[in-house]
Design an enzyme around this catalytic site. Structure first.
Site, mmCIF file in Angstrom:
data_model
loop_
_atom_site.group_PDB
_atom_site.id
_atom_site.type_symbol
_atom_site.label_atom_id
_atom_site.label_comp_id
_atom_site.label_asym_id
_atom_site.label_seq_id
_atom_site.Cartn_x
_atom_site.Cartn_y
_atom_site.Cartn_z
ATOM 1 N N GLU A 34 31.507 -49.512 14.651
ATOM 2 C CA GLU A 34 32.214 -48.209 14.214
ATOM 3 C C GLU A 34 33.041 -47.813 14.977
ATOM 4 O O GLU A 34 31.991 -47.385 16.806
ATOM 5 C CB GLU A 34 31.258 -47.463 13.506
ATOM 6 C CG GLU A 34 31.423 -46.430 12.085
ATOM 7 C CD GLU A 34 31.871 -47.391 11.371
ATOM 8 O OE1 GLU A 34 33.102 -47.954 10.462
ATOM 9 O OE2 GLU A 34 31.014 -47.904 10.126
ATOM 10 N N SER A 127 41.614 -44.256 0.430
ATOM 11 C CA SER A 127 42.834 -44.505 0.888
ATOM 12 C C SER A 127 43.740 -44.983 0.566
ATOM 13 O O SER A 127 44.859 -45.370 1.003
ATOM 14 C CB SER A 127 42.895 -42.463 1.665
ATOM 15 O OG SER A 127 41.906 -42.791 3.145
ATOM 16 N N GLU A 159 48.803 -44.344 6.885
ATOM 17 C CA GLU A 159 48.164 -43.495 7.720
ATOM 18 C C GLU A 159 48.611 -41.853 8.846
ATOM 19 O O GLU A 159 47.581 -41.178 8.620
ATOM 20 C CB GLU A 159 46.762 -43.929 7.541
ATOM 21 C CG GLU A 159 45.666 -42.953 7.466
ATOM 22 C CD GLU A 159 44.458 -42.771 6.347
ATOM 23 O OE1 GLU A 159 44.747 -43.862 5.066
ATOM 24 O OE2 GLU A 159 44.322 -42.224 6.595
ATOM 25 N N ASP A 171 40.579 -50.991 7.920
ATOM 26 C CA ASP A 171 40.043 -49.993 6.130
ATOM 27 C C ASP A 171 40.592 -50.545 5.203
ATOM 28 O O ASP A 171 40.848 -51.884 4.423
ATOM 29 C CB ASP A 171 40.334 -48.213 6.232
ATOM 30 C CG ASP A 171 39.148 -47.828 6.959
ATOM 31 O OD1 ASP A 171 38.035 -48.701 7.345
ATOM 32 O OD2 ASP A 171 39.580 -46.533 6.987
HETATM 33 C C1 GLA Z 1 37.339 -44.733 9.399
HETATM 34 C C2 GLA Z 1 38.769 -45.112 10.069
HETATM 35 C C3 GLA Z 1 38.208 -46.475 10.589
HETATM 36 C C4 GLA Z 1 37.660 -47.184 11.478
HETATM 37 C C5 GLA Z 1 35.809 -46.102 11.255
HETATM 38 C C6 GLA Z 1 35.260 -45.781 12.507
HETATM 39 O O1 GLA Z 1 37.633 -45.078 8.532
HETATM 40 O O2 GLA Z 1 39.914 -45.539 9.343
HETATM 41 O O3 GLA Z 1 39.978 -47.418 11.121
HETATM 42 O O4 GLA Z 1 38.262 -46.433 12.859
HETATM 43 O O5 GLA Z 1 36.700 -44.805 10.419
HETATM 44 O O6 GLA Z 1 35.333 -46.837 12.730
#
Ligand code: GLA
Length: 384
Positions: A34, A127, A159, A171
């Site tokens: 993460e 999103s 985004e 994502d």
């Molecule tokens: C959000 C962001 C991702 C990533 C996560 C954390 O989901 O959109 O790009 O950075 O947080 O891992």
């Protein structure tokens, strides 16, 4: 799952015409890794069986007409007047259209109907799913010949520019590129990736939604990103070949960042160590050592909560609570943080009992519903 026929029918009612294409683009989970994606690190996500669905059709004029089922709301704008708008939800689509225009793509007016079953604000990237559904649908409708990975990048830039979150690529990449039954090990430095079977035997992935969404999440996200970049700038003074935290070791941070800014140091070290945890988790997954995979998840949560400071009391409570059960091998907060879901590695036969026990305690403590979501690793964006 939403049936194709339902999207078609609703499109017909809403726009009084026939949709040309229906596209499904899923939300995602992330097993571990993460806040590593915008630091050129690794992530381990996959798409889930909850998705955004869009129906599209061309128009004779140069209008963009949108309808969002969730809000029962129309939105209309001219293709020549694209800009971020106050309504919020249209921005994910307008941001994509804007990216297409920047790339000189030939697009005309269109209708788009939007529905989905990805819970909003749960950290499941609804999103990104919307951006990728829109990108894929417009690519198909106007025959733009854009590659899948490029659609993910277009979503990410939408985004950044229209939603104001300087997110990484995880994502959108997961939404577009995932494969059923697998997780994707993605190297965010060069976007090379491999699929790894998610074989969990008697165990399953269970999401527990805190139903908390903090409004400060996007500014805190951008702050974290800045802290990482400032840390890299300090290291670069001594090691000019370093481009990102991916190239940085804890020893470099000890020497060059710690003496200058303790907080920045802690954040940067978290990212470096999170990449190490991800690699350990991948080895564990490959050798079928689910206990070790679970331990890495618990450690990751500790870091996200105490070092990177992107958790909240509700997420911490859920992770702490499940720790006491031998049937739960691992748990951690998932996604950007400050709310949303925890991801849990739980014995299949224990899932319902866990939910039954935990939901009333959670309700009593926080006066919030706890929603459990069972997910199935699924295919990425597709035409229905
Ligand atoms: C959000 C962001 C991702 C990533 C996560 C954390 O989901 O959109 O790009 O950075 O947080 O891992």
């Amino acid at each position: 799952m939403i049936a194709k026929a339902q999207i078609e029918d609703r499109y017909k009612t809403v726009f009084e015409s026939q949709p040309t294409h229906i596209v499904r683009s899923p939300g995602r989970i992330n097993v571990i890794g993460e806040h590593t994606d915008y630091n050129e690190g690794f992530v381990l996500p996959t798409a889930i069986d909850k998705a955004i669905y869009v129906g599209v059709g061309k128009r004779e004029d140069d209008l963009i007409r949108l309808y969002a089922e969730d809000f029962k709301a129309y939105f209309e704008i001219s293709l020549n007047d694209i800009r971020p708008v106050d309504e919020g939800w249209p921005n994910y689509i307008l941001g994509v259209v804007n990216q297409l225009k920047e790339r000189q793509a030939h697009i005309g007016g269109f209708n788009m109907y939007i529905d989905g079953d990805v819970p909003l604000g749960a950290g499941l990237s609804s999103s990104a799913a919307l951006e990728c559904a829109a990108g894929y649908a417009l690519n198909t409708l106007f025959d733009l010949q854009i590659e899948r990975v490029e659609i993910a990048k277009i979503g990410q830039l939408a985004e950044h520019t229209y939603a104001g979150v300087k997110c990484g690529i995880m994502d959108q990449f997961a939404s577009v590129m995932s494969k059923a039954g697998h997780v994707v090990k993605l190297d965010c430095r060069d976007l090379s990736f491999s699929y790894k079977p998610l074989e969990l035997g008697d165990y399953a992935i269970l999401l527990l939604n805190t139903n908390v969404k903090h409004s400060l999440a996007s500014s805190a996200y951008n702050d974290r990103r800045e802290a990482c970049e400032s840390g890299v700038a300090l290291v670069r003074k001594e090691y000019p070949e370093v481009n990102s935290l991916r190239d940085v070791s804890v020893a470099m941070l000890d020497a060059l960042v710690k003496p200058v800014n303790e907080d920045m140091y802690t954040k940067c070290r978290f990212v470096v160590e999170e990449n190490q945890r991800l690699n350990a988790a991948c080895d564990a997954l490959e050798s079928g050592d689910l206990e070790e995979l679970g331990r890495q998840m618990f450690r990751a949560h500790d870091g996200l909560s105490k070092e990177y400071e992107v958790s909240c009391k509700e997420l911490d409570f859920l992770v702490d609570y499940v720790k006491s059960f031998p049937e739960v091998l691992g748990a951690r907060m998932m996604g950007g943080g400050f709310g949303g879901c925890t991801i849990n590695l739980v014995k299949k036969s224990f899932q319902d009992l866990l939910i039954e026990r935990l939901a009333p305690i959670y309700k009593e403590k926080f006066d919030l519903e706890l929603t459990a979501i069972k997910v199935v690793p699924s295919n990425g964006t597709e035409l229905l």
